[in-house]
Design a protein around this motif. Sequence first.
Motif, PDB file in Angstrom:
ATOM      1  N   ASP A  64      10.611   1.456  32.725  1.00  0.00           N
ATOM      2  CA  ASP A  64      11.019   2.864  32.555  1.00  0.00           C
ATOM      3  C   ASP A  64      12.441   3.086  33.059  1.00  0.00           C
ATOM      4  N   PHE A  65      12.770   2.454  34.176  1.00  0.00           N
ATOM      5  CA  PHE A  65      14.147   2.567  34.685  1.00  0.00           C
ATOM      6  C   PHE A  65      15.133   1.913  33.727  1.00  0.00           C
ATOM      7  N   ALA A  66      14.733   0.797  33.124  1.00  0.00           N
ATOM      8  CA  ALA A  66      15.618   0.133  32.166  1.00  0.00           C
ATOM      9  C   ALA A  66      15.857   1.006  30.942  1.00  0.00           C
ATOM     10  N   VAL A  67      14.825   1.717  30.499  1.00  0.00           N
ATOM     11  CA  VAL A  67      14.991   2.647  29.367  1.00  0.00           C
ATOM     12  C   VAL A  67      15.965   3.756  29.738  1.00  0.00           C
ATOM     13  N   ALA A  68      15.792   4.328  30.933  1.00  0.00           N
ATOM     14  CA  ALA A  68      16.702   5.390  31.371  1.00  0.00           C
ATOM     15  C   ALA A  68      18.131   4.885  31.463  1.00  0.00           C
TER      16      ALA A  68
END
Length: 446
Positions: A64-68
């Motif tokens: 999720d952090f990588a997507v953000a």
Amino acid sequence: MSRSALVPHRSRTSGRLTFRAKAGAALIAALALVASAHAADPPLTLVAAQRHAIERSRQLAGQDFAVAAARDLAIAAGQRPDPVVRIGLDNLPVSGSDRFSLTRDFMTMGRIGLMQELTSADKLLSRTGRFEREAEKVLAQKSAMAATIERDTALAWLERYYAEAMAAVIAEFGEQAKLEVEAADGAYRAGRGSQSDILVGRSAVAMFEDRASEAQRKVRTARVMLARWIGDAAVLPLSGEPAIDTIRLDTATLATQLAHHPQIAVLDRQEEIARAEAKIAKANRESDWTVELAYQQRGPSFSNMISIGVSIPWQWDRSNRQDRELSSKLAMIEQTKAERDELLRTHVAETRVLIEEWETGRQRMSLYQRDLLPLSTARTTALFSAYRGGKGSLADVLAARRSEIDVRLQALQLAADTARTWAQINFLLPGVVPAHPGTVRQEAPK
């Protein structure tokens, strides 16, 4: 040899049996304490274990952090470069009577200017699109990771389920062996039995205790592996075996269904990234202009000035620079497509092998249920009846029991292997494909 001569030997054996019985009782008491602590909790189903694993996963949170991060980069890539402030001093004399004077020579001036690169809208959109495709790729990787977590959790759940089932079978036969040893001991004391029956019986009990110890080790190991995925919930009792007689894939449309495999989806997103990079390379064949506005201040006796300029890069070797870059990106598209097609073929072949193993395993499970298990049980029953009627020996009964437990454990091991294959097939894809029944149906071995 008199009966009194056997007393010391029997005493030592009984001592060992008593110690083992106490150790077994302590283990049973500990397990009962754990079970009572969680008696109010519902049994842990396979679906619930997978849900716990998904909710607990730090890998998915990291994605999720990588997507953000990718989406933030998409916004940043869509902005024009920052303006450049230029400050300088032009035409300062360094010799003669006006040397180092800022005001006496009419050509000397201080300059402050602002320069801005005018990137085309198409380039900005292409750069934004490239990082948006990157975010989509990370989402596809997250889906693939979730599928892997579900599969590995299912394998750990099934490992514990069948380890406990095998331990229960061994414990059941161990208790039967102990009862038969007690009966043989009573018969020997009453003068109806033989010393060999007692010795054979005690040897069988020791063997069952050894196998029970190994089975309990496997149970503990399976719980540890399950706890790696679901944490403290791994101590909960498990629910019944899941229905492994259906899978969510149809061999007739296998290639179409596996085209939606998460790893294939990752390569699909990688191809889109390569196309976005090719679009950027194509846009780079057109130069970005730069405009500059400067204010120039001269001495008090002279007029101040402004300057306006435009900078245009000269692509004098486009065939070996910009065109080569575009050709490289187009080649990367074809590379990704080839990797995707090869991976799809590999998945289809491997899945067909797994489905064949699953079908064969279920057919063999049916054979065990229909023939092998009933025959082994009937043989043990017949020999036990003969022994009670004085027409057989306890050694024959115990040998039959060992043979029966081997058959039952083989049936459970086959069921475990088939269930693991089922899990590997069933959790290749997200749960959106309808179930496809197998060709054989049967109950799991008891």
